[in-house]
Design a protein around this motif. Structure first.
Motif, PDB file in Angstrom:
ATOM      1  N   SER A  52     -70.645   4.130   2.014  1.00  0.00           N
ATOM      2  CA  SER A  52     -70.710   5.591   1.870  1.00  0.00           C
ATOM      3  C   SER A  52     -71.797   6.175   2.760  1.00  0.00           C
ATOM      4  CB  SER A  52     -71.028   5.933   0.417  1.00  0.00           C
ATOM      5  OG  SER A  52     -72.284   5.381   0.099  1.00  0.00           O
ATOM      6  N   VAL A  53     -71.690   7.461   2.997  1.00  0.00           N
ATOM      7  CA  VAL A  53     -72.768   8.189   3.673  1.00  0.00           C
ATOM      8  C   VAL A  53     -72.760   9.610   3.118  1.00  0.00           C
ATOM      9  CG1 VAL A  53     -71.330   8.733   5.689  1.00  0.00           C
ATOM     10  CG2 VAL A  53     -73.791   8.809   5.902  1.00  0.00           C
ATOM     11  N   SER A  54     -73.935  10.058   2.735  1.00  0.00           N
ATOM     12  CA  SER A  54     -73.964  11.365   2.089  1.00  0.00           C
ATOM     13  C   SER A  54     -74.327  12.446   3.090  1.00  0.00           C
ATOM     14  CB  SER A  54     -74.948  11.368   0.926  1.00  0.00           C
ATOM     15  OG  SER A  54     -76.251  11.245   1.413  1.00  0.00           O
ATOM     16  N   CYS A  55     -73.836  13.626   2.799  1.00  0.00           N
ATOM     17  CA  CYS A  55     -74.070  14.751   3.699  1.00  0.00           C
ATOM     18  C   CYS A  55     -74.426  15.955   2.830  1.00  0.00           C
ATOM     19  CB  CYS A  55     -72.798  14.997   4.517  1.00  0.00           C
ATOM     20  SG  CYS A  55     -73.030  16.127   5.871  1.00  0.00           S
ATOM     21  N   ALA A  56     -75.720  16.207   2.717  1.00  0.00           N
ATOM     22  CA  ALA A  56     -76.213  17.312   1.893  1.00  0.00           C
ATOM     23  C   ALA A  56     -75.928  18.640   2.604  1.00  0.00           C
ATOM     24  CB  ALA A  56     -77.700  17.116   1.645  1.00  0.00           C
ATOM     25  N   GLY A 105     -75.066  27.573  -0.248  1.00  0.00           N
ATOM     26  CA  GLY A 105     -73.929  27.988   0.580  1.00  0.00           C
ATOM     27  C   GLY A 105     -72.950  26.887   0.923  1.00  0.00           C
ATOM     28  N   PHE A 106     -73.341  25.646   0.729  1.00  0.00           N
ATOM     29  CA  PHE A 106     -72.502  24.505   1.110  1.00  0.00           C
ATOM     30  C   PHE A 106     -72.661  23.396   0.086  1.00  0.00           C
ATOM     31  CE2 PHE A 106     -73.717  26.882   4.816  1.00  0.00           C
ATOM     32  CZ  PHE A 106     -72.485  27.096   5.424  1.00  0.00           C
ATOM     33  N   VAL A 107     -71.621  22.552  -0.011  1.00  0.00           N
ATOM     34  CA  VAL A 107     -71.667  21.497  -1.027  1.00  0.00           C
ATOM     35  C   VAL A 107     -72.395  20.258  -0.505  1.00  0.00           C
ATOM     36  CG1 VAL A 107     -69.523  22.295  -2.099  1.00  0.00           C
ATOM     37  CG2 VAL A 107     -69.427  20.480  -0.357  1.00  0.00           C
ATOM     38  N   TYR A 108     -72.619  19.347  -1.435  1.00  0.00           N
ATOM     39  CA  TYR A 108     -73.233  18.058  -1.131  1.00  0.00           C
ATOM     40  C   TYR A 108     -72.081  17.047  -1.105  1.00  0.00           C
ATOM     41  CZ  TYR A 108     -77.150  14.672  -1.450  1.00  0.00           C
ATOM     42  OH  TYR A 108     -78.079  13.691  -1.200  1.00  0.00           O
ATOM     43  N   ASN A 109     -71.698  16.600   0.098  1.00  0.00           N
ATOM     44  CA  ASN A 109     -70.550  15.701   0.241  1.00  0.00           C
ATOM     45  C   ASN A 109     -70.970  14.238   0.268  1.00  0.00           C
ATOM     46  OD1 ASN A 109     -68.148  17.402   0.720  1.00  0.00           O
ATOM     47  ND2 ASN A 109     -69.299  18.120   2.498  1.00  0.00           N
ATOM     48  N   MET A 110     -70.129  13.390  -0.287  1.00  0.00           N
ATOM     49  CA  MET A 110     -70.315  11.952  -0.116  1.00  0.00           C
ATOM     50  C   MET A 110     -69.064  11.425   0.580  1.00  0.00           C
ATOM     51  SD  MET A 110     -72.310   9.411  -0.559  1.00  0.00           S
ATOM     52  CE  MET A 110     -73.506   9.770  -1.818  1.00  0.00           C
ATOM     53  N   PHE A 111     -69.250  10.942   1.807  1.00  0.00           N
ATOM     54  CA  PHE A 111     -68.124  10.451   2.611  1.00  0.00           C
ATOM     55  C   PHE A 111     -68.107   8.928   2.641  1.00  0.00           C
ATOM     56  CE2 PHE A 111     -69.147  14.532   4.774  1.00  0.00           C
ATOM     57  CZ  PHE A 111     -67.908  15.133   4.726  1.00  0.00           C
ATOM     58  N   MET A 319     -85.921   5.030   6.641  1.00  0.00           N
ATOM     59  CA  MET A 319     -85.438   4.318   5.461  1.00  0.00           C
ATOM     60  C   MET A 319     -84.373   5.206   4.797  1.00  0.00           C
ATOM     61  SD  MET A 319     -87.029   1.374   5.040  1.00  0.00           S
ATOM     62  CE  MET A 319     -87.419   0.917   3.349  1.00  0.00           C
ATOM     63  N   PRO A 320     -83.459   4.585   4.041  1.00  0.00           N
ATOM     64  CA  PRO A 320     -82.321   5.361   3.541  1.00  0.00           C
ATOM     65  C   PRO A 320     -82.617   6.198   2.292  1.00  0.00           C
ATOM     66  CG  PRO A 320     -82.123   3.073   2.888  1.00  0.00           C
ATOM     67  CD  PRO A 320     -83.326   3.144   3.772  1.00  0.00           C
ATOM     68  N   HIS A 321     -83.855   6.232   1.812  1.00  0.00           N
ATOM     69  CA  HIS A 321     -84.093   6.716   0.441  1.00  0.00           C
ATOM     70  C   HIS A 321     -84.108   8.229   0.248  1.00  0.00           C
ATOM     71  CE1 HIS A 321     -84.588   2.592  -0.763  1.00  0.00           C
ATOM     72  NE2 HIS A 321     -85.303   2.419   0.336  1.00  0.00           N
ATOM     73  N   GLN A 322     -83.940   8.989   1.305  1.00  0.00           N
ATOM     74  CA  GLN A 322     -83.720  10.436   1.129  1.00  0.00           C
ATOM     75  C   GLN A 322     -82.266  10.777   1.440  1.00  0.00           C
ATOM     76  OE1 GLN A 322     -85.794  12.492  -0.219  1.00  0.00           O
ATOM     77  NE2 GLN A 322     -87.828  11.635   0.098  1.00  0.00           N
ATOM     78  N   SER A 323     -81.450   9.785   1.783  1.00  0.00           N
ATOM     79  CA  SER A 323     -80.037   9.989   2.187  1.00  0.00           C
ATOM     80  C   SER A 323     -79.941  11.082   3.246  1.00  0.00           C
ATOM     81  CB  SER A 323     -79.171  10.376   0.980  1.00  0.00           C
ATOM     82  OG  SER A 323     -79.219   9.387   0.001  1.00  0.00           O
ATOM     83  N   GLN A 324     -80.823  11.044   4.216  1.00  0.00           N
ATOM     84  CA  GLN A 324     -80.877  12.126   5.204  1.00  0.00           C
ATOM     85  C   GLN A 324     -80.690  11.639   6.640  1.00  0.00           C
ATOM     86  OE1 GLN A 324     -81.285  15.506   5.611  1.00  0.00           O
ATOM     87  NE2 GLN A 324     -80.836  15.883   3.461  1.00  0.00           N
ATOM     88  N   GLY A 325     -80.447  10.333   6.856  1.00  0.00           N
ATOM     89  CA  GLY A 325     -80.321   9.825   8.226  1.00  0.00           C
ATOM     90  C   GLY A 325     -79.200  10.506   8.991  1.00  0.00           C
ATOM     91  N   ALA A 326     -78.034  10.579   8.376  1.00  0.00           N
ATOM     92  CA  ALA A 326     -76.895  11.212   9.046  1.00  0.00           C
ATOM     93  C   ALA A 326     -77.119  12.716   9.179  1.00  0.00           C
ATOM     94  CB  ALA A 326     -75.619  10.937   8.261  1.00  0.00           C
ATOM     95  N   CYS A 327     -77.669  13.315   8.137  1.00  0.00           N
ATOM     96  CA  CYS A 327     -77.927  14.766   8.194  1.00  0.00           C
ATOM     97  C   CYS A 327     -78.905  15.105   9.317  1.00  0.00           C
ATOM     98  CB  CYS A 327     -78.506  15.266   6.871  1.00  0.00           C
ATOM     99  SG  CYS A 327     -77.301  15.325   5.550  1.00  0.00           S
ATOM    100  N   MET A 328     -79.923  14.262   9.490  1.00  0.00           N
ATOM    101  CA  MET A 328     -80.885  14.541  10.562  1.00  0.00           C
ATOM    102  C   MET A 328     -80.228  14.390  11.936  1.00  0.00           C
ATOM    103  SD  MET A 328     -83.817  15.613   9.461  1.00  0.00           S
ATOM    104  CE  MET A 328     -82.962  16.550   8.231  1.00  0.00           C
ATOM    105  N   ALA A 329     -79.298  13.427  12.060  1.00  0.00           N
ATOM    106  CA  ALA A 329     -78.568  13.272  13.330  1.00  0.00           C
ATOM    107  C   ALA A 329     -77.699  14.518  13.569  1.00  0.00           C
ATOM    108  CB  ALA A 329     -77.712  12.015  13.292  1.00  0.00           C
ATOM    109  N   ILE A 330     -77.069  15.012  12.515  1.00  0.00           N
ATOM    110  CA  ILE A 330     -76.229  16.216  12.646  1.00  0.00           C
ATOM    111  C   ILE A 330     -77.107  17.418  13.004  1.00  0.00           C
ATOM    112  CG2 ILE A 330     -74.803  17.842  11.321  1.00  0.00           C
ATOM    113  CD1 ILE A 330     -73.700  15.400   9.769  1.00  0.00           C
TER     114      ILE A 330
END
Ligand code: FAD
Length: 452
Positions: A52-56, A105-111, A319-330
């Motif tokens: 999974s990868v989360s997208c806040a 304004g936007f949802v918290y997605n888990m892909f 580290m993965p513990h804020q689930s923000q790696g992908a969000c920061m790349a975006i």
């Protein structure tokens, strides 16, 4: 933009090294800004792992702005963050996301990563959408780059030259080395094994149907230990993706990579003799058990040089513990898209990249350091960091903790406008400081504009 609208916009030829989540996001943002984009990927397809990868909201907002078909990612929209007691599984700290979309304004997605990647790739390369479709060149592994001229040499002997080169080649980035950054890094004291469980199999066996919670669920994290189980449902709830953390002294996978053989289930269960029996029963039917190597990188001094910049894990692995790696790349991709758009790009690449550096580095560095803290204290994790009333709540420094407001109330346009104005010697009169509205009160007690 408010001051000095630029008039020198020109179409650039842009090369992106790496076709992962960050590279595809950058391709979307930059094609939409009017540029000719080519993505170079070292594999014959941009392989993504089955996890999974989360997208806040701070990531999801850009997917919507770019017209990405989010439904293609088959996400689970998260309704809660639940932290459970390690042994009993009883909730200890719960952060409700019921009003999340209303607030932000936007949802918290888990892909699922593969679905998310395919969704981004289709948008980057497809005929539909703003701008010219990006091109993808597979089996192109970057070997070296001249950061002054933008000339890229690939290991297959091909060379290419672009006005701008974006290094989105992940944590082991070659582009980073080529612009002179040699990371201070060390293996984390924590190890991680990832396992997949199908909801169908769990339900058939009479186990708890965690997919019903639409929640990111955590076992442990209050005791100042490295042990933690993170459960995230994806694929519309059909798949349960488990990240299982334990001390590196119990199992060291720091040199393993994705793509190796699956590990036996006994290895997954071994560190957890006293774990809540309900979640342990899920782990017992875990499949595709693979190590996820964890390295801690100190922040880099810069993320651009000449006509080359870094994006995503290449520029700020965390580290993965804020689930923000992908969000920061975006977010990085969004920043490039804005800076090189007609409204902001003056034609001067070095100006745009200097502002990219100035805007992105402080934000990603803050998330990077908060992710390292949350590795052993879940109260430092965005969301749980608001739950001050639980008996075991404690953070390293109340004033410095990372909060949901900073992530989601952040206006990147304003941040870029301020940085551009400062660089151009123009006034910036908006009531924002570094993208946050003046007067915004953070749960840490900080009020934006009133910091000491
Ligand atoms: C298992 C897992 C779970 C995660 N879960 C979350 C989460 O829940 N939430 C979250 O926000 N983040 C999560 N992350 C982190 C997040 O996925 C990354 O931060 C994000 O994908 C950054 O992507 P990237 O494009 O920078 O790097 P990558 O996804 O690593 O992509 C890099 C790409 O570059 C290619 N490449 C590498 N070297 C070269 C070269 N020399 N030449 C050409 N191409 C090259 C690679 O093949 C790859 O396709 C997770 C990461 C992993 C591994």
């Amino acid at each position: 933009m408010g001051s000095n609208p630029p008039s020198g916009w020109r179409r650039l030829s842009i090369g992106i090294i790496g076709g992962g989540i960050g590279g595809m996001s950058a391709a979307i943002a930059l094609r939409r800004a009017g540029h000719d984009v080519t993505v170079y990927e070292k594999h014959d397809f941009a392989g993504e792992v089955g996890a999974s990868v989360s997208c806040a909201a701070n990531g999801t907002r850009w997917l919507h702005e770019w017209g990405v078909d989010v439904a293609k990612g088959d996400p689970v929209v998260l309704k809660k963050l639940i932290n459970r007691d390690w042994k009993t599984g009883e909730p200890v700290s719960v952060y409700d996301l019921d009003d999340y979309e209303e607030r932000w304004g936007f949802v918290y997605n888990m892909f699922h990563r593969q679905y998310m990647h395919a969704m981004l790739k289709d948008c980057a390369l497809g005929e539909e959408g703003k701008g010219r479709p990006a091109k993808l060149r597979v089996n192109h592994q970057c070997q070296s780059i001249d950061s002054n001229t933008g000339k890229i040499t690939f290991t297959n002997g091909v060379t290419a030259q672009h006005d701008l080169v974006v290094g989105a080649d992940g944590i082991g980035s070659v582009v980073r080395r080529e612009i002179g950054i040699h990371p201070a890094k060390r293996p984390s004291e924590q190890s991680c094994l990832h396992a997949n469980v199908t909801t169908e199999e769990a339900v058939k066996l009479g186990l708890v149907d965690y997919s019903q919670h639409s929640a990111l669920e955590y076992w442990g994290g209050q005791e100042g230990k490295w042990d933690k189980i993170v459960l995230s449902p994806c694929n519309g709830g059909k798949l349960l993706s488990y990240y299982c953390f334990f001390p590196r002294s119990v199992g060291d996978y720091s040199s393993h990579t994705w793509g190796n053989d699956d590990r036996p289930v006994e290895e997954l269960l071994a560190p957890y003799p006293d774990l809540d029996a309900q979640v342990l029963a899920h782990l017992k039917i875990g499949k595709e058990i693979r190590p996820w190597r964890l390295w801690v990188h100190d922040p880099y001094p810069y993320i651009h040089k000449g006509v080359v910049c870094l994006l995503g894990d290449a520029g700020h692995p965390m580290m993965p513990h804020q689930s923000q790696g992908a969000c920061m790349a975006i977010e990085d991709a969004a920043a490039l898209g804005i800076l090189f758009s007609e409204n902001y790009f003056s034609g001067d690449i070095s100006e745009a990249l200097a502002v990219y550096d100035a805007v992105r580095l402080p934000r990603v560095t803050r998330v990077q350091s908060a992710a390292a803290k949350a590795a052993y204290n879940i109260n430092e994790r965005i969301g749980f960091s608001q739950n001050k009333d639980i008996p075991t709540y404690q953070v390293e420094d109340e004033k410095k903790k990372l909060t949901i407001e900073e992530m989601n109330a952040y206006d990147m346009y304003k941040d870029i406008e301020q940085a551009l104005a400062e660089r151009r010697g123009a006034a910036f009169r908006e009531k924002y400081i570094r993208g946050l509205p003046v007067g915004l009160e953070l749960p840490s007690g900080i009020i934006i504009g009133q910091e000491a």
